[in-house]
Design an enzyme around this catalytic site. Sequence first.
Site, PDB file in Angstrom:
ATOM      1  N   THR A 137      45.308  38.720  48.917  1.00 16.02           N
ATOM      2  CA  THR A 137      45.688  37.803  48.339  1.00 16.02           C
ATOM      3  C   THR A 137      47.400  38.131  47.858  1.00 16.02           C
ATOM      4  OG1 THR A 137      43.561  37.203  47.280  1.00 16.02           O
ATOM      5  CG2 THR A 137      45.556  36.219  46.307  1.00 16.02           C
ATOM      6  N   GLU A 138      48.201  37.183  48.213  1.00 16.88           N
ATOM      7  CA  GLU A 138      49.763  37.238  47.872  1.00 16.88           C
ATOM      8  C   GLU A 138      50.072  38.644  48.180  1.00 16.88           C
ATOM      9  OE1 GLU A 138      50.982  34.739  46.684  1.00 16.88           O
ATOM     10  OE2 GLU A 138      49.626  33.524  45.710  1.00 16.88           O
ATOM     11  N   LEU A 139      49.716  39.189  49.294  1.00 15.66           N
ATOM     12  CA  LEU A 139      49.980  40.403  49.890  1.00 15.66           C
ATOM     13  C   LEU A 139      49.927  41.783  48.913  1.00 15.66           C
ATOM     14  CD1 LEU A 139      52.835  39.990  52.273  1.00 15.66           C
ATOM     15  CD2 LEU A 139      50.501  40.134  52.681  1.00 15.66           C
ATOM     16  N   TRP A 166      53.966  39.616  47.340  1.00 18.80           N
ATOM     17  CA  TRP A 166      55.317  38.978  47.810  1.00 18.80           C
ATOM     18  C   TRP A 166      56.011  38.153  46.846  1.00 18.80           C
ATOM     19  CZ3 TRP A 166      53.559  35.856  52.763  1.00 18.80           C
ATOM     20  CH2 TRP A 166      52.669  34.808  52.263  1.00 18.80           C
TER      21      TRP A 166
END
Lengths: 488, 428
Positions: A145-147, A299
């Site tokens: 999730t979300e890097l 990120w």
Amino acid sequence: MRSICFYFQVHQPYRIKDYRFFNMGNDHYYDDEYLNKSIVERVAQKSYLPMNNLLLDLITKHGKDFKVSFSITGLALDQFEQYTPEVLESFKKLAATGQVEFLAETYAHSLVSLKDDGEFKRQVEMHKSKIKELFGVEPVTFRNTELIYSDDVGSKVAELGFDTMLTEGAKHVLGWKSPNYLYNHPEHKNLKLLLKNFRLSDDVAFRFSSQSWSEWPLTTDKYLQWLKQVEKDEQVVNLFMDYETFGEHQWAESGIFEFMRILPTKIIEDGEFEFKTPAEIAKEAKPVSELHVPYPISWADEERDVTAWLGNEMQDEAFDKLYALTEKMKGINDEKMQADWLKLQASDHFYYMCTKWFADGDVHEYFNPYPSPYEAFINYMNVLSDFQIRVNDMTENTETPVQFEEGKLNIDFSELQKMTAAQMKKLIAQIDVEDLAKVKANVSTEVNEKIEKYLGKRKEKALADLEEVKSFSKEQLDKTKKLIQRFL
Amino acid sequence: MKVLMFGWEFPPHITGGLGTASYGLTKGLVKHDVDIIFVVPKAYGDEDQRAARIVNASDIPVNYKSKEIQEFYHRMTYLEVGSSIMPYVDPIEFENLHQEEGKLLKEKEHLVLGEKYDFSGKYGANLMEEVARYALVGASIAKQFDFDVIHAHDWLTYSAGVAAKELTGKPLVVHMHATEYDRSGEGRVNSNVFDLEKMGMDQADLVIPVSNLTRNTVISKYGIDPSKVKTVHNAIEPVEQADLEVKRSVKEKVVTFLGRLTFQKGPEYFVEAAKKILEKDKNVRFVMAGNGDMMNQLIRRVAELKIADRFHFTGFLKGEDVDKMFLLSDVFVMPSVSEPFGLVPLEAMRSNVPVVISKQSGVAEVLKHALKVDFWDVDGMADAIYGLLHYESLSNMFKVEGKEEVENLKWEHAAEKIKELYQEVISN
């Protein structure tokens, strides 16, 4: 030769309706169905469908020379099934070309990697099987999730059997190092890391239509020159972005679709780069060094950390209260409960509660249905409180316990009699020992004999070792019955 | 820069928000080197003279033989009305006022045009008479002092401001703290007050409303040219926090309403929200602090809803009792139907009390750490209160950050803006 790796993120949360405290205990339906439906339909029309078609055309045109990868969350897939099956069909077409890699992630686009190993694993497995079921391929690359990534998260991912993972090329972690190489985890050497080239990715994702940007308008020629400026001995330029970039964040009028239609052709004709998927890169390239990431990166925002979701008092309270339910949820087989459990874990809910932009007077309004983080928090906590009540109702033995010996239960386990030997073996292999004991105590001698016949030594011992189950509720028995029916 | 300022009250002799705001503003202006001559109808001699030179209108003789004064007086005759206008009614005086019938201004002409006049400086039955006299004083004062700009606070002083402008040609700034629409509500507007407000704003070179909400009213209801209406939000005076010790006598959480019990303040919505919460959670007490013409009706409603054991009326509170009330409160609610600004939530936040405020308040435009709901949205209001009572991280954040936010709402900043506006009107 240097590679270009496109990865697009597809996610849609289930947004929660206005849920007042007096709904608690009465109303267990949390979705803002109208909002969810209209957003998914709108984004499908403006972004997913036209962009899928565009990619499909490019693959048809260039064959093996053009490849992309996707990660689509379980919650997004569920909503496509519900509201826009045509989007699902169009992803299936892309999958059928064999030129598209689908990545694994947590089913609910959750932050569980920072909290609970067991639930993390469960959600990754769930997502893997969903992708397999829909697209016929088993994901081998992981993106969180979300890097979100750290050494710790990397270890968990490696332990789940993945050998490739995507994350952000965060400056504060890389220092002088370039994101355009393959790296690996310091302990789990087999886990290779692909890092987002945030400058080149964000030029497209965030800056493309910004007229105040000195490089506006961004042409394919200019962008190709930037790509070519990457050192010749570097391995890969990772262009990671939200899929909604195309047509939703950057409107069609900005020329984003034309840009994406022409760019791959130009790159291929130029001949200095080839398109690869993450799995291909991991297979072919060798990591240049280890990457140490002691604290989670992501990120998001300038900070590239997790403070958009966690860190203020409200976010932390909501997060802790949510995951306090993990243990109890393991014992709940109710389908709607499990679905709600996933929906509530979506990272988006925590993002809505973020106060760091609020303090600057800057508003992150995009896709945020709340006027302020406080309203977001109250609404979420109201729903979570109701969910807590339901979890407790289902796990605490509120009903009058029924004694074993009384045998007055109105539960009919007669299906067992009709079961084939194979079904019986399968059931015994998978059923919980305690449930089995309950069943045995409530069926005829005849059925009991049949069970014992297929019991096997291990289960037999487990049953013998089981402490005496004194009492249990009708509700529990009902659940066991439902479980049995699944094996018929 | 010198300002001739017309007000109606000045601390410590105040009954409402007008006096507090005028005082804060003058103090802020002094920090920016603005000299102020502050005229009040009645000075008591113990006003804080550091911020402004206080001029007592009662001491100013009016030369009734002067042609200008006569002329001005004749144009004001539309003020001849009965006296049931109560703009900022002091709750203590409330009941007396209702019984008293005012006399027509004509009958009092000899008084108004007398050599000297003893103002009460209150909002009594002879208010209109005092307003008329105050205007004449305004004209006389304008001739005695030297200044660059005239600044009048609310309709009571607009005539004085206009008179001063006519006699001196100096620019006039009128401040709009509350309009007749806010005080009385749509359909109940007193047309005489409305006329006075409109006249003042029409004649003014600049109108300063205390919020964008008020600015909209000024433009849409009074038809004032938007280009001369410029919002400056109110602020709050920092205070030394008194060292009060208050022992909580109840174990339940306390939710408080504090304000006049009148249409404008929306107390009935607070009662309905209380009912909703008590249906779910008995461990809450509601306190309604204030007095006003809706009191009896509210008491009946509370009884009808059968929540009287959890809903308490304190009557009018002032001074230290207000501070004590905040110390006992867990949530403060301001459900105002129409609130030009609304200072009380800021006072609550300063005392570490989280607040729920109506979107129909000017203060909602400046506050971040407050929950905002439409006054009619009883469900939303109840939910916001419930959230603050039950989710600790939320109330903790509000206590800390809300206090900080309020401490940054300084009159100094508001005064800086106003000084810039003065410069604009002077140079035009």
